[in-house]
Write an enzyme that holds these catalytic residues in place. Structure first.
Site, mmCIF file in Angstrom:
data_model
loop_
_atom_site.group_PDB
_atom_site.id
_atom_site.type_symbol
_atom_site.label_atom_id
_atom_site.label_comp_id
_atom_site.label_asym_id
_atom_site.label_seq_id
_atom_site.Cartn_x
_atom_site.Cartn_y
_atom_site.Cartn_z
ATOM 1 N N GLU A 27 0.992 -0.621 -0.345
ATOM 2 C CA GLU A 27 -0.264 -0.004 0.497
ATOM 3 C C GLU A 27 1.188 1.267 0.027
ATOM 4 O OE1 GLU A 27 -0.394 -2.770 2.481
ATOM 5 O OE2 GLU A 27 -2.450 -3.540 1.927
ATOM 6 N N ARG A 508 10.766 0.430 -3.912
ATOM 7 C CA ARG A 508 10.837 -0.635 -5.013
ATOM 8 C C ARG A 508 10.796 -1.860 -3.694
ATOM 9 N NH1 ARG A 508 10.356 0.393 -10.318
ATOM 10 N NH2 ARG A 508 10.476 2.494 -10.506
ATOM 11 N N GLU A 598 27.620 -7.642 -2.001
ATOM 12 C CA GLU A 598 25.957 -7.792 -0.622
ATOM 13 C C GLU A 598 26.711 -8.600 0.242
ATOM 14 O OE1 GLU A 598 22.478 -7.365 -2.247
ATOM 15 O OE2 GLU A 598 21.396 -8.976 -1.066
ATOM 16 N N GLU A 658 29.321 0.326 -10.715
ATOM 17 C CA GLU A 658 28.975 1.341 -10.437
ATOM 18 C C GLU A 658 29.847 2.349 -10.429
ATOM 19 O OE1 GLU A 658 27.106 2.968 -6.553
ATOM 20 O OE2 GLU A 658 28.354 3.726 -7.500
ATOM 21 N N HIS A 687 19.589 5.729 -10.410
ATOM 22 C CA HIS A 687 18.429 5.889 -9.588
ATOM 23 C C HIS A 687 18.615 7.486 -9.251
ATOM 24 C CE1 HIS A 687 21.432 2.008 -9.416
ATOM 25 N NE2 HIS A 687 20.760 1.568 -9.467
HETATM 26 N N1 LIG Z 1 15.469 -8.940 -6.718
HETATM 27 C C1 LIG Z 1 15.713 -8.113 -7.376
HETATM 28 N N2 LIG Z 1 16.778 -7.321 -6.087
HETATM 29 C C2 LIG Z 1 17.259 -5.960 -6.215
HETATM 30 C C3 LIG Z 1 17.525 -5.881 -7.544
HETATM 31 C C4 LIG Z 1 16.355 -5.888 -8.704
HETATM 32 O O1 LIG Z 1 17.224 -5.700 -9.322
HETATM 33 N N3 LIG Z 1 15.951 -6.916 -8.366
HETATM 34 N N4 LIG Z 1 18.140 -4.734 -7.903
HETATM 35 C C5 LIG Z 1 19.262 -3.445 -7.164
HETATM 36 C C6 LIG Z 1 17.945 -2.284 -6.975
HETATM 37 N N5 LIG Z 1 17.030 -3.327 -6.146
HETATM 38 C C7 LIG Z 1 15.790 -2.977 -6.898
HETATM 39 C C8 LIG Z 1 14.713 -3.189 -6.907
HETATM 40 C C9 LIG Z 1 13.834 -3.922 -6.727
HETATM 41 C C10 LIG Z 1 13.226 -2.860 -8.300
HETATM 42 C C11 LIG Z 1 11.600 -2.622 -9.156
HETATM 43 O O2 LIG Z 1 11.267 -2.575 -9.552
HETATM 44 N N6 LIG Z 1 10.911 -3.699 -8.472
HETATM 45 C C12 LIG Z 1 8.901 -3.607 -9.032
HETATM 46 C C13 LIG Z 1 8.868 -4.524 -9.342
HETATM 47 C C14 LIG Z 1 9.130 -5.338 -10.023
HETATM 48 C C15 LIG Z 1 8.360 -7.251 -10.186
HETATM 49 O O3 LIG Z 1 8.328 -7.631 -9.636
HETATM 50 N N7 LIG Z 1 7.797 -6.614 -11.073
HETATM 51 C C16 LIG Z 1 6.262 -7.758 -11.448
HETATM 52 C C17 LIG Z 1 5.313 -7.240 -11.088
HETATM 53 C C18 LIG Z 1 4.909 -5.678 -11.355
HETATM 54 C C19 LIG Z 1 3.580 -5.434 -10.765
HETATM 55 O O4 LIG Z 1 3.575 -5.028 -9.449
HETATM 56 N N8 LIG Z 1 2.405 -5.614 -10.830
HETATM 57 C C20 LIG Z 1 0.904 -5.316 -10.709
HETATM 58 C C21 LIG Z 1 0.664 -5.353 -11.577
HETATM 59 C C22 LIG Z 1 0.721 -4.563 -12.815
HETATM 60 C C23 LIG Z 1 1.128 -3.038 -11.889
HETATM 61 O O5 LIG Z 1 0.427 -2.382 -11.789
HETATM 62 O O6 LIG Z 1 2.222 -2.619 -12.532
HETATM 63 C C24 LIG Z 1 0.539 -6.800 -9.563
HETATM 64 O O7 LIG Z 1 1.273 -7.355 -9.418
HETATM 65 O O8 LIG Z 1 0.228 -6.274 -8.424
HETATM 66 C C25 LIG Z 1 6.416 -7.505 -13.152
HETATM 67 O O9 LIG Z 1 6.604 -7.138 -13.850
HETATM 68 O O10 LIG Z 1 5.340 -8.613 -13.806
HETATM 69 C C26 LIG Z 1 8.399 -1.918 -8.022
HETATM 70 O O11 LIG Z 1 8.947 -2.686 -7.037
HETATM 71 O O12 LIG Z 1 7.544 -1.765 -9.260
HETATM 72 C C27 LIG Z 1 14.188 -2.365 -8.905
HETATM 73 C C28 LIG Z 1 15.419 -2.038 -7.786
HETATM 74 C C29 LIG Z 1 19.355 -4.217 -6.357
HETATM 75 N N9 LIG Z 1 18.315 -5.317 -5.708
#
Ligand SMILES: Nc1nc2c(c(=O)[nH]1)N[C@@H](CNc1ccc(C(=O)N[C@@H](CCC(=O)N[C@@H](CCC(=O)N[C@@H](CCC(=O)O)C(=O)O)C(=O)O)C(=O)O)cc1)CN2
Ligand SMILES: [Zn+2]
Length: 748
Positions: A27, A508, A598, A658, A687
């Protein structure tokens, strides 16, 4: 009302050190992003935040004592910066909220604070900038308000603050600071402000106050320990202080804290068990409070209740005021297991998320509670063929021919200009892409339509890069929900969750997969996408994989065998994928290891063993290729100092790293570590939503060329572009290509 938290001898108190704060359905994420995009005003954001805090208290209220002040709009280190009024002048805006987000995210007027990993976790904190000029002042409003929110519900509340020693040890010297200045030099001044914060909490009715000093779980110098002693003698004089660490043993800091007269210490009995043995050998007052951190705050396996109860008893032999707690804050685990009904039953019944962990804490605290031990790993979770293949890998499965030979072969196969331009892999994950994926997952879009949509995106990303004039292209990763989860969904041995979100930074979040069984690859995972992208262009397209260390770091991993063994299984699966990419004609394969730093153990004594297995697993994944196939790797978000040797030991041909926030300092370090292959120092900090100036990027490239020589430098952003919008990406990449051309011309 009696607010002191004396623990009665019979029934140990149940508590936790911290709790997830993004909301069970993210939320807060949604409210933050609505606010930043102008769709939700400050009052609306505060309403959403209040609702999240209220939900946290609903959950925590099953405990005897609840931690408060653990909510955060973005980051608890930034909250501490605000609590001691140490915001840099460049981040001060006309409202507190605007200042807060300027520091967190930057804006047209100012770069944000640097972000870096929180100990050995995938959580990122904002790095305070402290100098002689920083004017501290106490701003207790947030801590007091959240304490009162809990008290008004009739809860026994324990305020939590990041402790002053860790705050300064996590900080970096400000731009203004003279050479030789260390933030810890300001400890005396900061302690004055902490006495005021603590006084405000006492005035509000607080008894015991938890000061988190996770930095004391790392190796500390004599001088630092003396500073700890002085600080806590002073603070403990008027406040009952509970010190929590949460990231391993306190070690030599433990007797220092006890002698300083703190009221209590929260022990991490999952990763810091040596503290328990140390305590048994010390002469400790039976009046000292000890929290037995027996429920793992970092992993999602159900607790061994029998073991937890046994540890509790050991502590009760030492003290009359013992409580039961999580080993660390529960920030690092998802909120609730209940939505995960699709998980295999044998797995589901072994799992515990934050809500379930609160119950486990209660059970262990309850003398009549369950004492069930953990069941053994099911035989069906072993894969004999994987173990046989690993055992049969030859001794040189992780060795390539020397870099010089590879370099010549690769230059012949893929001729490139000096300072080749490339990106790190992902292009913007637009709302449209995510909605398509959500529709596909819900069965509202059939496989062929989903695939066609993603292929259209790959084609658009290739066209975009050709237009920009980049030299080495990527397919853009539109088909990946996340760089770890995507692979976990295709490998056996992993399960993924429906709603197991964990905060990574700010708004995120990630859904760490669960690695519960032996790992094997069933079929090629990425070849079709890379080959399709390559079919659209004459330019080379990089294959794009996530490395074994990062896959482990960003998953919840089985704890019934050494991480090194699990890493080798993942590496073997990736080795097959690398081989298939190579066979499909891919000349450049990037294997990302952003989490290499990490997982580095917090204590130096365990680091050599980690470096060995981590780098070996990367080499197992990559060393099967021919000399003319280039292996790239990518690292981000770190102070690389302690892993520089490990980076060299990965033996990649190109390492993108980086560097933009640390002003290219890492390049000299790499050189000192005898790293001789090429480097792509990130010249654009992706970022932040700011578009970097081409001239700044050119200047960064000149610094890199000066440090490494022109033939070893690549030009690229410092991470993938998935979190950015095309409006930022296009001008930034135009600038990057222009910067590389400018510097090339100056070289000629
Ligand atoms: N695991 C991980 N760790 C990491 C990184 C990384 O890329 N992955 N990058 C570094 C920085 N950290 C990050 C962590 C998250 C995100 C990020 O963009 N996360 C997304 C979610 C990514 C994801 O799982 N996306 C899914 C689900 C997306 C979603 O929320 N879908 C909705 C529906 C659609 C919507 O409303 O957007 C839902 O399920 O409710 C997809 O694309 O399929 C966010 O928080 O918004 C970026 C950097 C270090 N650690
Ligand atoms: Zn990255």
């Amino acid at each position: 009302m009696n607010t002191t938290t004396s623990v009665p001898a019979k029934r140990p108190q149940a508590t936790a050190l911290g709790y997830p704060r993004i909301g069970p359905n993210r939320e807060l994420k949604r409210a933050l992003e609505a606010h930043w995009s102008g769709r939700l005003d400050a009052a609306g954001l505060e309403d959403a935040a209040a609702a999240v805090r209220s939900g946290m208290l609903d959950d925590l209220s099953m405990l005897d004592t609840v931690p408060t002040g653990i909510f955060s709009l973005y980051d608890h280190v930034l909250d501490t910066i605000c609590a001691v009024d140490a915001l840099a002048p460049r981040h001060r805006r006309d409202s507190e909220l605007a200042s807060y987000f300027a520091a967190a995210r930057g804006d047209e007027a100012a770069v944000p604070l640097e972000m870096t990993k929180w100990f050995d976790t995938n959580y990122h904190y904002l790095v305070p900038e402290i100098g002689p000029e920083t004017a501290f002042a106490a701003k207790p409003a947030k801590a007091v308000a959240e304490f009162l929110e809990a008290k008004e519900r009739g809860l026994d509340a324990r305020p939590v603050l990041l402790g002053p020693v860790s705050f300064l040890l996590l900080a970096k010297a400000s731009e203004e600071a003279p050479a030789g200045f260390a933030p810890l030099d300001r400890l005396d001044d900061l302690v004055v402000v902490y006495t005021e914060l603590l006084a405000a909490l006492r005035d509000a009715g607080a008894g015991l106050v938890q000061l988190d000093e996770p930095a004391l779980c790392a190796d500390r110098t004599e001088a630092e320990l003396e500073a700890v002693a002085a600080v806590y003698r002073r603070l403990a004089a008027d406040t009952q202080i509970l010190i929590a660490g949460g990231y391993g043993p306190f070690g030599e800091a433990l007797p220092v804290l006890l002698e300083a007269g703190v009221e209590g210490v929260a022990l991490d009995l999952v990763r810091g068990r040596s503290d328990l043995e140390a305590l048994e050998a010390l002469n400790v007052s039976r009046e000292t409070i000890f929290l037995a951190g027996v429920v793992d705050g970092r992993n999602i396996w159900r607790a061994d209740l029998a073991k937890g109860a046994a540890d509790l008893e050991r502590l009760q032999r030492i003290s009359d005021r013992v409580g039961v707690s999580s080993s660390s804050s529960l920030l690092h685990v998802p909120v609730d297991l209940a939505p995960e009904q699709d998980l295999p039953e044998a797995l589901f019944e072994r799992l515990s998320f934050a809500r379930q962990k609160l119950q486990e804490i209660n059970q262990i605290a309850d003398p009549e509670g369950s004492r069930e031990a953990r069941p053994a790993t099911p035989e069906a979770w072993r894969d004999a063929s994987v173990r046989e293949r690993l055992a049969a890998l030859g001794a040189d499965a992780d060795r390539r021919v020397p870099y010089a030979n590879r370099q010549a072969a690769q230059a012949e196969r893929v001729p490139l200009p000096p300072l080749p331009t490339t990106t790190i892999g992902s292009f913007p994950q637009t709302a449209e892409l995510r909605n398509a994926r959500a529709a596909h997952r819900r069965g509202l879009m059939i496989d062929t339509d989903y695939k066609a949509r993603m292929k259209a995106e790959v084609a658009a990303v290739i066209a975009e890069q050709e237009k920009l004039g980049l030299d080495v292209l990527v397919h853009g990763e539109p088909e990946r929900n996340d760089m770890v989860q995507y692979f976990a969904e295709q490998l056996t041995g992993f399960a993924t969750t429906a709603a197991g979100w964990v905060q990574s930074y700010g708004s995120r979040c990630v859904r760490p997969p669960i690695l519960f069984a032996d790992v094997a690859r069933q079929a090629p995972m990425t070849v079709e996408w890379t080959s399709y992208a390559q079919s659209l262009t004459e330019k080379p397209v990089k294959g794009m994989l996530t490395g074994p260390v990062t896959i482990l770091a960003w998953s919840f991993v089985r704890d019934d065998q050494p991480l090194a063994d699990t890493a080798d299984q993942v590496a073997l699966a990736l080795r097959d994928e690398v081989g298939d990419l190579e066979a499909a004609g891919t000349a450049i394969i990037q294997v990302d290891e952003p989490a290499l730093r990490e997982l580095l153990p917090v204590r130096a004594a365990s680091r050599a063993a980690y470096r060995d297995w981590a780098t070996r697993s990367f080499r197992i994944a990559t060393a099967g290729v021919r000399p003319e196939t280039a292996i790239h790797t990518h690292l981000c978000y770190s102070e690389f100092g302690e892993v520089i040797d490990a980076i060299a030991a990965l033996d990649a041909d190109v390492t993108s790293i980086e560097a933009s926030r640390s002003k290219m300092e890492v390049l000299a370090d790499l050189d000192r570590a005898n790293y001789r292959s090429a480097v792509g120092p990130g010249v654009w900090d992706i970022h932040s939503p700011r578009v970097p100036a081409a001239e700044d990027m050119a200047e960064a490239l000149r610094l890199a060329v000066a440090a490494l020589g022109p033939e070893r430098v690549w030009a690229n952003p410092d991470c993938g572009l998935k979190t950015r919008r095309y409006e930022e990406v296009r001008p930034s990449l135009e600038g990057l290509v222009a910067a590389a051309r400018t510097v090339r011309e100056q070289l000629a």
